[in-house]
Design a protein around this motif. Structure first.
Motif, PDB file in Angstrom:
ATOM      1  N   HIS A 258     -61.632  -6.544 -14.096  1.00 40.82           N
ATOM      2  CA  HIS A 258     -60.381  -6.521 -13.230  1.00 40.82           C
ATOM      3  C   HIS A 258     -61.037  -5.934 -11.780  1.00 40.82           C
ATOM      4  CE1 HIS A 258     -56.501  -5.555 -11.740  1.00 40.82           C
ATOM      5  NE2 HIS A 258     -57.136  -4.029 -11.506  1.00 40.82           N
ATOM      6  N   LEU A 259     -61.902  -4.906 -11.956  1.00 43.68           N
ATOM      7  CA  LEU A 259     -62.209  -4.140 -10.614  1.00 43.68           C
ATOM      8  C   LEU A 259     -63.237  -5.237  -9.626  1.00 43.68           C
ATOM      9  CD1 LEU A 259     -62.677  -0.660 -12.116  1.00 43.68           C
ATOM     10  CD2 LEU A 259     -60.869  -1.509 -10.662  1.00 43.68           C
ATOM     11  N   THR A 260     -64.017  -5.935 -10.428  1.00 44.96           N
ATOM     12  CA  THR A 260     -64.956  -6.949  -9.894  1.00 44.96           C
ATOM     13  C   THR A 260     -64.375  -8.006  -8.977  1.00 44.96           C
ATOM     14  OG1 THR A 260     -66.770  -6.530 -11.521  1.00 44.96           O
ATOM     15  CG2 THR A 260     -67.019  -8.518 -10.208  1.00 44.96           C
ATOM     16  N   GLU A 261     -63.359  -8.592  -9.668  1.00 41.63           N
ATOM     17  CA  GLU A 261     -62.632  -9.580  -9.014  1.00 41.63           C
ATOM     18  C   GLU A 261     -61.693  -9.107  -7.967  1.00 41.63           C
ATOM     19  OE1 GLU A 261     -63.329 -12.879 -12.518  1.00 41.63           O
ATOM     20  OE2 GLU A 261     -61.178 -12.206 -12.231  1.00 41.63           O
ATOM     21  N   THR A 262     -60.943  -8.059  -8.255  1.00 41.82           N
ATOM     22  CA  THR A 262     -59.893  -7.674  -7.305  1.00 41.82           C
ATOM     23  C   THR A 262     -60.489  -6.825  -6.195  1.00 41.82           C
ATOM     24  OG1 THR A 262     -59.454  -5.812  -8.631  1.00 41.82           O
ATOM     25  CG2 THR A 262     -58.161  -7.531  -8.971  1.00 41.82           C
ATOM     26  N   GLY A 263     -61.645  -6.078  -6.356  1.00 40.53           N
ATOM     27  CA  GLY A 263     -62.093  -5.141  -5.488  1.00 40.53           C
ATOM     28  C   GLY A 263     -63.303  -6.022  -4.574  1.00 40.53           C
ATOM     29  N   PHE A 264     -64.098  -6.999  -5.270  1.00 43.92           N
ATOM     30  CA  PHE A 264     -64.971  -7.513  -4.491  1.00 43.92           C
ATOM     31  C   PHE A 264     -64.566  -8.966  -4.102  1.00 43.92           C
ATOM     32  CE2 PHE A 264     -67.655  -4.124  -6.678  1.00 43.92           C
ATOM     33  CZ  PHE A 264     -68.176  -3.488  -5.419  1.00 43.92           C
ATOM     34  N   GLY A 265     -63.674  -9.625  -4.771  1.00 43.93           N
ATOM     35  CA  GLY A 265     -63.458 -10.762  -4.708  1.00 43.93           C
ATOM     36  C   GLY A 265     -64.497 -11.806  -5.135  1.00 43.93           C
ATOM     37  N   ILE A 266     -65.143 -11.407  -6.136  1.00 40.83           N
ATOM     38  CA  ILE A 266     -66.176 -12.207  -6.892  1.00 40.83           C
ATOM     39  C   ILE A 266     -66.097 -12.440  -8.338  1.00 40.83           C
ATOM     40  CG2 ILE A 266     -68.078 -11.860  -5.135  1.00 40.83           C
ATOM     41  CD1 ILE A 266     -69.088  -9.775  -6.907  1.00 40.83           C
ATOM     42  N   PRO A 267     -66.480 -13.917  -8.901  1.00 40.63           N
ATOM     43  CA  PRO A 267     -66.150 -13.839 -10.236  1.00 40.63           C
ATOM     44  C   PRO A 267     -66.890 -12.883 -11.265  1.00 40.63           C
ATOM     45  CG  PRO A 267     -67.490 -15.712  -9.245  1.00 40.63           C
ATOM     46  CD  PRO A 267     -66.780 -14.734  -8.211  1.00 40.63           C
TER      47      PRO A 267
END
Length: 307
Positions: free
Chosen positions: A100-109
């Motif tokens: 969740h934090l990776t994809e919402t914060g950084f926009g990377i899969p």
């Protein structure tokens, strides 16, 4: 046995000044290490470097920097700078982070996390041990056209991983110096975590790994009220599969079930249980939830157990 605390100066006018004050208190209480979480706010290696300079008696560490959204060249630079600033007292903690934090914060899969962790550790160790890298993986490339050594940094910053699942423990045992399990009670440590990472290290011909057990806990006479606060604060982790699994393996249902809360005798007994389960170091977090008086009681107890 080393004892330490996670320092949290968030609720202050100046987080850096507040954290330095807390670090002085921790050192005076006899604690051996101070650890700093990585958020999207303060940069934890910088904070560790500042605290380590201001409080020379403390080991300092980061717990933990997610590998997604970072690159080994940049993390190596941060880690070596902190280690040089503290004259070898800095310890780098890494983590997978969450989907969740990776994809919402950084926009990377959030894809192939274990493979990324393995490549990250491999490239990072080249950089911190030699000042050079020539790594070409499937997910990461790290090469040095110029030396990446920071003068004053000892070769080989200690690398620890916030690992608790079987694959992450295997990778950590093979490629890191130890682990930083959080919300993993003595049962989970003794039966699942310590055997797995130790076996992986032995198979790779590496020394026995450090087991830095991060424990949510506090000494208090009002255990019921503090546990209610802990239940609310720790509920976030119950939504993350890796934490939910390790809480269950520890015999708990809620995250607060594995928190160590009670008077000095009870907390000291629980610290001993962690040691018996294989923890080489015990680090308490969340001590601020019960107020300054109980925080100081907690730190005084942990300092008395440091030897």
């Amino acid at each position: 046995m080393t004892t330490g605390v996670v320092l949290n100066g968030n609720d202050s006018d100046n987080q850096i000044d507040a954290t330095v004050r807390l670090a002085h208190e921790a050192s005076e209480a006899g604690l051996r290490s101070a650890w700093f979480g990585q958020t999207v706010g303060v940069d934890s290696p910088q904070l560790a470097a500042i605290v380590g300079r201001e409080v020379p008696g403390l080991q300092v560490g980061t717990s933990a920097i997610p590998v997604f959204g970072r690159h080994p060249l940049l993390v190596s630079s941060q880690a070596q700078t902190a280690q040089a600033a503290t004259h070898g007292r800095y310890h780098l903690g890494l983590a997978l982070g969450t989907k969740h934090l990776t994809e919402t914060g950084f926009g990377i899969p959030f894809e192939r996390p274990i493979a990324r962790l393995r490549e990250f550790l491999t490239a990072l160790r080249q950089l911190t041990e030699t000042g050079h890298a020539d790594f070409h993986g499937e997910l990461l490339t790290a090469t040095t056209a110029l030396p990446a050594r920071v003068p004053g940094a000892e070769a080989g910053v200690p690398l620890l991983v916030a690992a608790m699942g079987p694959q992450a423990l295997r990778a950590s045992g093979e490629l890191a110096d130890g682990i930083l399990p959080y919300l993993a009670g003595p049962r989970a440590l003794a039966e699942h975590i310590v055997p797995a990472v130790t076996a992986a290290a032995e198979a790779a011909g590496r020394p026995a790994p450090r087991i830095v057990a991060l424990v949510s806990g506090v000494v208090t006479d009002d255990a019921h009220a503090v546990r209610e606060k802990a239940t609310e604060r720790l509920a976030f982790y119950e939504q993350i599969p890796s934490y939910a699994r390790v809480i269950e393996l520890s015999g708990g249902r809620r995250a607060a079930d594995v928190a160590v809360i009670g008077d000095e005798a009870r907390v000291a007994a629980e610290v001993q249980r962690y040691r018996d389960a294989g923890a080489t170091e015990v680090v308490f977090s969340g001590t601020e939830i019960a107020g300054d008086r109980d925080r100081r009681r907690t730190w005084d107890l942990l300092g008395s157990l440091a030897g």
